[in-house]
Design an enzyme around this catalytic site. Structure first.
Site, PDB file in Angstrom:
ATOM      1  N   GLU A 243      31.708  32.378  -1.919  1.00  0.00           N
ATOM      2  CA  GLU A 243      30.364  32.501  -1.334  1.00  0.00           C
ATOM      3  C   GLU A 243      30.096  31.231  -0.538  1.00  0.00           C
ATOM      4  O   GLU A 243      29.881  30.170  -1.130  1.00  0.00           O
ATOM      5  CB  GLU A 243      29.303  32.616  -2.445  1.00  0.00           C
ATOM      6  CG  GLU A 243      29.417  33.824  -3.336  1.00  0.00           C
ATOM      7  CD  GLU A 243      28.833  35.071  -2.705  1.00  0.00           C
ATOM      8  OE1 GLU A 243      28.275  34.996  -1.587  1.00  0.00           O
ATOM      9  OE2 GLU A 243      28.949  36.134  -3.326  1.00  0.00           O
ATOM     10  N   CYS A 277      21.454  28.895   1.866  1.00  0.00           N
ATOM     11  CA  CYS A 277      22.606  29.529   2.519  1.00  0.00           C
ATOM     12  C   CYS A 277      22.154  30.721   3.357  1.00  0.00           C
ATOM     13  O   CYS A 277      22.716  30.978   4.414  1.00  0.00           O
ATOM     14  CB  CYS A 277      23.655  29.939   1.497  1.00  0.00           C
ATOM     15  SG  CYS A 277      23.015  30.974   0.175  1.00  0.00           S
TER      16      CYS A 277
HETATM   17  P1  NDP Z   1      30.417  21.848  -1.234  1.00  0.00           P
HETATM   18  O1  NDP Z   1      31.404  22.758  -0.625  1.00  0.00           O
HETATM   19  O2  NDP Z   1      30.422  20.431  -0.828  1.00  0.00           O
HETATM   20  O3  NDP Z   1      30.567  21.846  -2.834  1.00  0.00           O
HETATM   21  C1  NDP Z   1      30.457  23.015  -3.606  1.00  0.00           C
HETATM   22  C2  NDP Z   1      31.067  22.760  -4.962  1.00  0.00           C
HETATM   23  O4  NDP Z   1      32.482  22.600  -4.827  1.00  0.00           O
HETATM   24  C3  NDP Z   1      30.576  21.499  -5.646  1.00  0.00           C
HETATM   25  O5  NDP Z   1      30.463  21.719  -7.029  1.00  0.00           O
HETATM   26  C4  NDP Z   1      31.686  20.530  -5.334  1.00  0.00           C
HETATM   27  O6  NDP Z   1      31.754  19.458  -6.223  1.00  0.00           O
HETATM   28  C5  NDP Z   1      32.894  21.408  -5.488  1.00  0.00           C
HETATM   29  N1  NDP Z   1      34.105  20.891  -4.849  1.00  0.00           N
HETATM   30  C6  NDP Z   1      34.230  19.952  -3.885  1.00  0.00           C
HETATM   31  N2  NDP Z   1      35.537  19.790  -3.547  1.00  0.00           N
HETATM   32  C7  NDP Z   1      36.251  20.649  -4.317  1.00  0.00           C
HETATM   33  C8  NDP Z   1      37.633  20.971  -4.424  1.00  0.00           C
HETATM   34  N3  NDP Z   1      38.558  20.367  -3.671  1.00  0.00           N
HETATM   35  N4  NDP Z   1      38.012  21.907  -5.306  1.00  0.00           N
HETATM   36  C9  NDP Z   1      37.090  22.558  -6.069  1.00  0.00           C
HETATM   37  N5  NDP Z   1      35.764  22.294  -6.009  1.00  0.00           N
HETATM   38  C10 NDP Z   1      35.343  21.352  -5.143  1.00  0.00           C
HETATM   39  O7  NDP Z   1      28.998  22.536  -0.990  1.00  0.00           O
HETATM   40  P2  NDP Z   1      27.554  21.951  -1.292  1.00  0.00           P
HETATM   41  O8  NDP Z   1      27.427  21.637  -2.745  1.00  0.00           O
HETATM   42  O9  NDP Z   1      27.248  20.891  -0.298  1.00  0.00           O
HETATM   43  O10 NDP Z   1      26.646  23.234  -1.020  1.00  0.00           O
HETATM   44  C11 NDP Z   1      26.158  23.565   0.220  1.00  0.00           C
HETATM   45  C12 NDP Z   1      26.939  24.719   0.821  1.00  0.00           C
HETATM   46  O11 NDP Z   1      26.895  25.811  -0.065  1.00  0.00           O
HETATM   47  C13 NDP Z   1      26.340  25.224   2.118  1.00  0.00           C
HETATM   48  O12 NDP Z   1      27.350  25.483   3.050  1.00  0.00           O
HETATM   49  C14 NDP Z   1      25.654  26.514   1.693  1.00  0.00           C
HETATM   50  O13 NDP Z   1      25.478  27.401   2.757  1.00  0.00           O
HETATM   51  C15 NDP Z   1      26.582  27.001   0.650  1.00  0.00           C
HETATM   52  N6  NDP Z   1      25.912  27.960  -0.226  1.00  0.00           N
HETATM   53  C16 NDP Z   1      26.310  29.269  -0.188  1.00  0.00           C
HETATM   54  C17 NDP Z   1      25.659  30.220  -0.957  1.00  0.00           C
HETATM   55  C18 NDP Z   1      26.107  31.647  -0.975  1.00  0.00           C
HETATM   56  O14 NDP Z   1      25.762  32.353  -1.917  1.00  0.00           O
HETATM   57  N7  NDP Z   1      26.861  32.145  -0.015  1.00  0.00           N
HETATM   58  C19 NDP Z   1      24.527  29.857  -1.818  1.00  0.00           C
HETATM   59  C20 NDP Z   1      24.216  28.468  -1.792  1.00  0.00           C
HETATM   60  C21 NDP Z   1      24.893  27.561  -1.014  1.00  0.00           C
HETATM   61  P3  NDP Z   1      31.008  18.062  -5.829  1.00  0.00           P
HETATM   62  O15 NDP Z   1      29.596  18.393  -5.558  1.00  0.00           O
HETATM   63  O16 NDP Z   1      31.197  17.282  -7.053  1.00  0.00           O
HETATM   64  O17 NDP Z   1      31.739  17.540  -4.611  1.00  0.00           O
END
Ligand code: NDP
Length: 495
Positions: A243, A277
């Protein structure tokens, strides 16, 4: 905001979550290592076996108990959401209200959607009884973002639990406390086992979860990280639900209620400081009503104040993205009708509305994730759909029109996973509707029956009831048997 990690005297690493409004420390959490993550998955596997054994009825009772705990602790959880994200308390409450409704729906619909059932066996299987059931995957790894730290992961957690799985949840590094508190509310309702293990830390902890041998990873976050998650999961053929972000468009047709459309555009674009999002990032308005619509958007957006109507940028670096998009839109001839480059002051970003922005501007093609709305005029609704479909993203969209049949046909021609007609983000609050996107917005679905099935594997069982007189799947088969079979097929399918 998070602090840099700290190493304690015994070598354990911790990090602090910070209040983005003040920079104050909200809580301190462990940086879980790869070994910690594997241990959490091992504990969750044992919990999953016990949970699966309860059956649909036992799980339903306990999940409905959890729902009551969440209602009882609603303000406590909402206050922590506010502290870790900076969003207004009522926005945090609304997020919880929606999440609670999903727990209820998933609990009540799992048996009907996933329980075993007999299906027609067909002509060739006339001697068989065919049954289909949806078995849980065991442990589901959930990786969540910070913008809706309960609502978003709950779309996976509640549905995975209702389907009979346990969960290992890696919350965003910005909202680890909310993740831990959410798990503690479940412990209140189901004290026998930790059905949701929380692992905290940074990207490496999430990456370790992808490699830990779980039954599926449900990832919500940016498209760039989604690709990394998928690549890591490919090493072990771990299935993924992805997502990701969006660039959702709101279309205003000539027959639309312009006041309602302007209200939806402003709320959909500015609520949670645009960090949604499925937030409205682009508006396509039909030329003949554009002036009046834009005037209404301007009046509504000018009345909003960062810090009162919505919070700051939760992730400080997002301000730079908003600044870049605003600058690019203006440099390419866009016209700011609310705010402008001066609206971005550190993590405080006031509303910005820019009209007539070229379609190849980064403000139109990339996810902004800030309180910026681009409004472009189009000759008709068909051109609005063409432009709405022109990005790589395909998460949600909104259509405002006075004609319900036009609403349906416009919705059908949009390349995205979800559409609100004469509303905005309405689909997210309807638990029976699946939630998810296409293209750069990802694939797979949370919510609804599809969301329940997402956390299961279908198992097909064909039980022979009697031996067929025509043994076509045996070396006893003769040419005469095949002639009989071909005769049957001709009679059934050849006319
Ligand atoms: P990120 O992609 O930066 O992070 C998402 C999660 O992935 C965090 O828990 C992060 O940890 C983790 N993560 C980071 N690197 C890795 C890796 N290499 N392997 C596995 N996990 C990893 O997104 P954001 O938290 O900044 O969220 C914002 C984004 O989410 C926007 O693009 C938004 O549109 C999207 N979003 C989509 C939704 C949907 O339902 N389609 C709903 C809500 C948001 P850490 O934070 O510790 O880096």
């Amino acid at each position: 905001m998070t602090s840099t990690p700290v190493v304690s005297a015994v070598g354990a690493q911790t990090f602090d979550s910070l209040d983005p409004r003040s920079g104050e420390v909200v809580g301190s959490h462990p940086v879980h290592s790869e070994a910690d993550v594997r241990a959490a998955v091992g504990r969750a596997e044992a919990a999953a076996r016990w949970w699966r054994g309860l059956g649909f009825a036992g799980r339903r009772t306990r999940l409905l108990d959890w729902k009551k705990v969440l209602v009882g602790r609603l303000d406590e959880v909402a206050r922590l959401i506010t502290a870790e994200t900076g969003k207004p308390l009522d926005d945090a409450r609304l997020e919880l209200v929606l999440a609670i409704d999903h727990v209820d729906w998933a609990a009540k619909h799992a048996a009907k959607t996933l329980g075993g059932r007999t299906v027609p066996a067909g002509m060739l299987g006339a001697n068989q009884s065919a049954t289909l059931r949806y078995a849980p995957l065991g442990v589901v790894g959930v990786i969540g973002p910070w913008n809706y730290p309960v609502f978003t992961p709950m779309g996976s957690i509640a549905y995975a639990l209702a389907a009979g799985n346990a969960v290992v949840f890696k919350p965003s590094e910005l909202t680890p406390g909310v993740g831990a508190l959410l798990a503690s509310t479940l412990r209140d309702a189901v004290p026998e086992r930790d059905l949701v293990e929380v692992v905290t830390g940074f990207g490496e902890t999430g990456a370790a979860l992808c490699r830990a041998g779980v039954g599926k990873i449900a990832f919500t976050g940016s498209t760039a990280t989604g690709k990394r998650v998928m690549a890591a999961c490919a090493e072990t053929l771990t299935p993924v639900l992805i997502e990701c972000g969006g660039k959702d468009a709101l279309i205003v047709d000539a027959s639309a209620d312009l006041e309602a459309a302007a209200d939806a555009a402003v709320w959909g674009g500015m609520a949670n400081a645009g960090q949604t999002c499925v937030g409205v990032e682009r508006v396509y308005v039909v030329e003949s009503v554009a002036e009046e619509f834009i005037a209404q958007v301007v009046a509504k957006a000018r009345g909003l104040k960062a810090g009162t109507d919505f919070g700051p940028m939760t992730m400080a670096s997002q301000s730079d993205v908003v600044r870049r998009h605003v600058a690019d839109a203006l440099a390419r001839g866009g016209h700011a009708v609310v705010g402008g480059e001066d609206s971005i002051r550190g993590t405080t970003v006031e509303p910005v509305v820019i009209v007539d922005v070229p379609e190849d501007s980064s403000a139109v093609t990339e996810e902004t994730f800030g309180p910026l709305i681009v409004v472009n005029r189009v000759p008709d609704a068909a051109e609005a759909v063409r432009r709405a479909n022109a990005t790589g993203y395909g998460l949600g969209a909104s259509v405002f029109t006075g004609s319900s049949s036009d609403g349906e046909s416009l919705a059908e021609s949009l390349r995205c996973g979800m559409v609100s007609v004469n509303g905005v983000i309405s689909f997210a609050g309807i638990p029976s509707l699946p939630f998810g996107g296409v293209g750069d917005s990802g694939f797979g679905r949370i919510h609804g029956e599809d969301g329940l099935r997402e956390f299961t594997r279908p198992q097909a069982v064909a039980r022979q009831r009697f031996t067929l007189p025509v043994p076509v799947t045996s070396f006893r088969r003769t040419a005469k048997h095949m002639q009989t079979m071909i005769g049957l097929v001709k009679a059934r399918h050849g006319r």
